[in-house]
Design a protein around this motif. Structure first.
Motif, PDB file in Angstrom:
ATOM      1  N   VAL A 164       0.852  -1.187   0.000  1.00  0.00           N
ATOM      2  CA  VAL A 164       0.000   0.000   0.000  1.00  0.00           C
ATOM      3  C   VAL A 164       0.891   1.240   0.000  1.00  0.00           C
ATOM      4  CG1 VAL A 164      -1.716   1.341   1.277  1.00  0.00           C
ATOM      5  CG2 VAL A 164      -1.884  -1.156   1.201  1.00  0.00           C
ATOM      6  N   SER A 165       0.671   2.111  -0.965  1.00  0.00           N
ATOM      7  CA  SER A 165       1.424   3.365  -1.055  1.00  0.00           C
ATOM      8  C   SER A 165       0.584   4.494  -0.469  1.00  0.00           C
ATOM      9  CB  SER A 165       1.752   3.694  -2.512  1.00  0.00           C
ATOM     10  OG  SER A 165       2.540   2.686  -3.099  1.00  0.00           O
ATOM     11  N   ILE A 166       1.189   5.251   0.436  1.00  0.00           N
ATOM     12  CA  ILE A 166       0.521   6.412   1.039  1.00  0.00           C
ATOM     13  C   ILE A 166       1.304   7.646   0.629  1.00  0.00           C
ATOM     14  CG2 ILE A 166      -0.332   7.470   3.151  1.00  0.00           C
ATOM     15  CD1 ILE A 166      -0.065   4.697   4.481  1.00  0.00           C
TER      16      ILE A 166
ATOM     17  N   ILE B 193       3.198  17.923  10.310  1.00  0.00           N
ATOM     18  CA  ILE B 193       3.717  16.790   9.541  1.00  0.00           C
ATOM     19  C   ILE B 193       4.162  15.633  10.430  1.00  0.00           C
ATOM     20  CG2 ILE B 193       6.073  17.718   9.418  1.00  0.00           C
ATOM     21  CD1 ILE B 193       4.188  15.895   6.574  1.00  0.00           C
ATOM     22  N   GLU B 194       4.720  15.929  11.599  1.00  0.00           N
ATOM     23  CA  GLU B 194       5.140  14.848  12.509  1.00  0.00           C
ATOM     24  C   GLU B 194       3.943  14.033  12.984  1.00  0.00           C
ATOM     25  OE1 GLU B 194       8.720  15.873  15.265  1.00  0.00           O
ATOM     26  OE2 GLU B 194       7.565  17.718  15.009  1.00  0.00           O
ATOM     27  N   ARG B 195       2.881  14.725  13.316  1.00  0.00           N
ATOM     28  CA  ARG B 195       1.671  14.047  13.802  1.00  0.00           C
ATOM     29  C   ARG B 195       1.125  13.074  12.762  1.00  0.00           C
ATOM     30  NH1 ARG B 195      -2.872  18.207  14.742  1.00  0.00           N
ATOM     31  NH2 ARG B 195      -2.939  18.042  12.468  1.00  0.00           N
ATOM     32  N   LEU B 196       1.124  13.501  11.494  1.00  0.00           N
ATOM     33  CA  LEU B 196       0.639  12.611  10.431  1.00  0.00           C
ATOM     34  C   LEU B 196       1.558  11.414  10.265  1.00  0.00           C
ATOM     35  CD1 LEU B 196      -1.152  11.831   8.020  1.00  0.00           C
ATOM     36  CD2 LEU B 196       0.383  13.192   6.598  1.00  0.00           C
ATOM     37  N   ILE B 197       2.863  11.636  10.212  1.00  0.00           N
ATOM     38  CA  ILE B 197       3.803  10.524  10.012  1.00  0.00           C
ATOM     39  C   ILE B 197       3.659   9.501  11.128  1.00  0.00           C
ATOM     40  CG2 ILE B 197       6.242   9.893   9.932  1.00  0.00           C
ATOM     41  CD1 ILE B 197       6.767  12.542   8.498  1.00  0.00           C
ATOM     42  N   GLU B 198       3.527   9.975  12.368  1.00  0.00           N
ATOM     43  CA  GLU B 198       3.321   9.049  13.485  1.00  0.00           C
ATOM     44  C   GLU B 198       2.044   8.237  13.279  1.00  0.00           C
ATOM     45  OE1 GLU B 198       5.169   8.297  15.967  1.00  0.00           O
ATOM     46  OE2 GLU B 198       6.696   9.875  16.033  1.00  0.00           O
TER      47      GLU B 198
ATOM     48  N   LEU C 110       0.716   7.370  10.453  1.00  0.00           N
ATOM     49  CA  LEU C 110       0.930   6.384   9.393  1.00  0.00           C
ATOM     50  C   LEU C 110       1.822   5.239   9.862  1.00  0.00           C
ATOM     51  CD1 LEU C 110       1.396   8.776   6.334  1.00  0.00           C
ATOM     52  CD2 LEU C 110      -0.694   7.689   7.176  1.00  0.00           C
ATOM     53  N   LEU C 111       2.843   5.555  10.637  1.00  0.00           N
ATOM     54  CA  LEU C 111       3.734   4.516  11.146  1.00  0.00           C
ATOM     55  C   LEU C 111       3.049   3.635  12.183  1.00  0.00           C
ATOM     56  CD1 LEU C 111       7.104   6.467  11.483  1.00  0.00           C
ATOM     57  CD2 LEU C 111       6.515   4.751   9.775  1.00  0.00           C
TER      58      LEU C 111
END
Length: 270
Positions: free
Chosen positions: A6-8, A19-24, A26-27
């Motif tokens: 799956v590509s995000i 941006i940090e909140r989103l990356i967390e 997704l991870l």
């Protein structure tokens, strides 16, 4: 059994605050086989400094444009980078529920006729949930019926926030409300399935002026940018494999429910 990739895709510009909140988010997905593609539209703030610590993660790829080419370009280039069977965009100031990818993939893997899976949309303003949009329940019928249901629904620009079968995804058009022609394409190629287990948290920003929108999307022609999506949507319907009478009925329905002034006389379905 191997899990599909799956590509995000994350298009962003000057997103140091979120941006940090989103990356967390997704991870923290409970689905392992993902790639997170960050496309930096030549940010001038500290966005890159904020994400440097994540770039050692093998799931994350970072790309930076030489200049700000506009939001639509930055969305589209992510499709070129993506290698997955399934694809979605995640905007830098939004969040996904932990189970979003896993449960959406389960739905897509069961039926090849599904173009996209969409969940509940939770709108957040100033840190508070102020509106919820339930998952679609009537977009998984035959081609004509699902497009007709979509036209008269409230899902004007939110179905883009689902997980899509990448082979069915076309690049965005250079028009305001670009999500609508995009969604027409998905609907014409396959069903859109609602999943009440997944949530997309959409952070609402202040409303932008037409001038700000024109600058954001890099429009050279205001009229084309402001109204072009009506014509493109009709063209998408005419290009479909539906029969002549179905196309005419859908175009009439589209004018009734979407055109300024005319649409105020037709109550939208929930």
């Amino acid at each position: 059994m191997s899990l599909p990739l799956v590509s995000i895709g994350v298009p962003f510009f000057n997103s140091e605050k979120s941006i940090e909140r989103l990356i967390e988010s997704l991870l923290n997905q409970n689905f392992e086989n993902i790639e997170i593609i960050l496309s930096d539209n030549c940010s001038t703030d500290k966005s890159k400094e904020k994400i440097n610590k994540y770039l050692i993660n093998e799931k994350i790829n970072y790309f930076r444009n030489d200049k700000n080419f506009g939001s639509i370009y930055n969305h589209n280039i992510l499709l070129d980078y993506a290698k997955g069977k399934y694809f979605m965009w995640a905007h830098s100031d939004d969040l996904l529920s932990e189970n979003f990818i896993k449960d959406a993939v389960l739905v897509l893997e069961k039926d090849d006729e599904i173009s996209s899976v969409s969940g509940k949309i939770i709108f957040i303003k100033d840190g508070v949930d102020f509106e919820n949009l339930q998952e679609p329940k009537n977009l998984n019928a035959n081609g004509y019926v699902r497009v007709a249901n979509y036209i008269s629904s409230n899902f004007v620009d939110t179905l883009m926030n689902g997980l899509h079968r990448k082979c069915n995804v076309e690049k965005l058009k250079y028009v305001v409300s670009t999500e609508i022609p995009f969604t027409f394409n998905l609907l014409l190629k396959g069903k859109i399935e609602g999943c009440n287990k997944i949530k997309y948290y959409k952070y609402v920003q202040k409303k932008r002026s037409i001038k700000e929108i024109t600058r954001h999307y890099k429009y050279k022609n205001f009229i084309k940018g402001r109204y072009g999506w009506y014509l493109i949507s009709i063209i998408e319907l005419l290009k479909s494999n539906l029969n002549y009478f179905q196309k005419i009925k859908l175009i009439v329905r589209f004018i009734q429910y979407k055109f300024p002034l005319i649409r105020i006389f037709f109550k939208k379905k929930t």
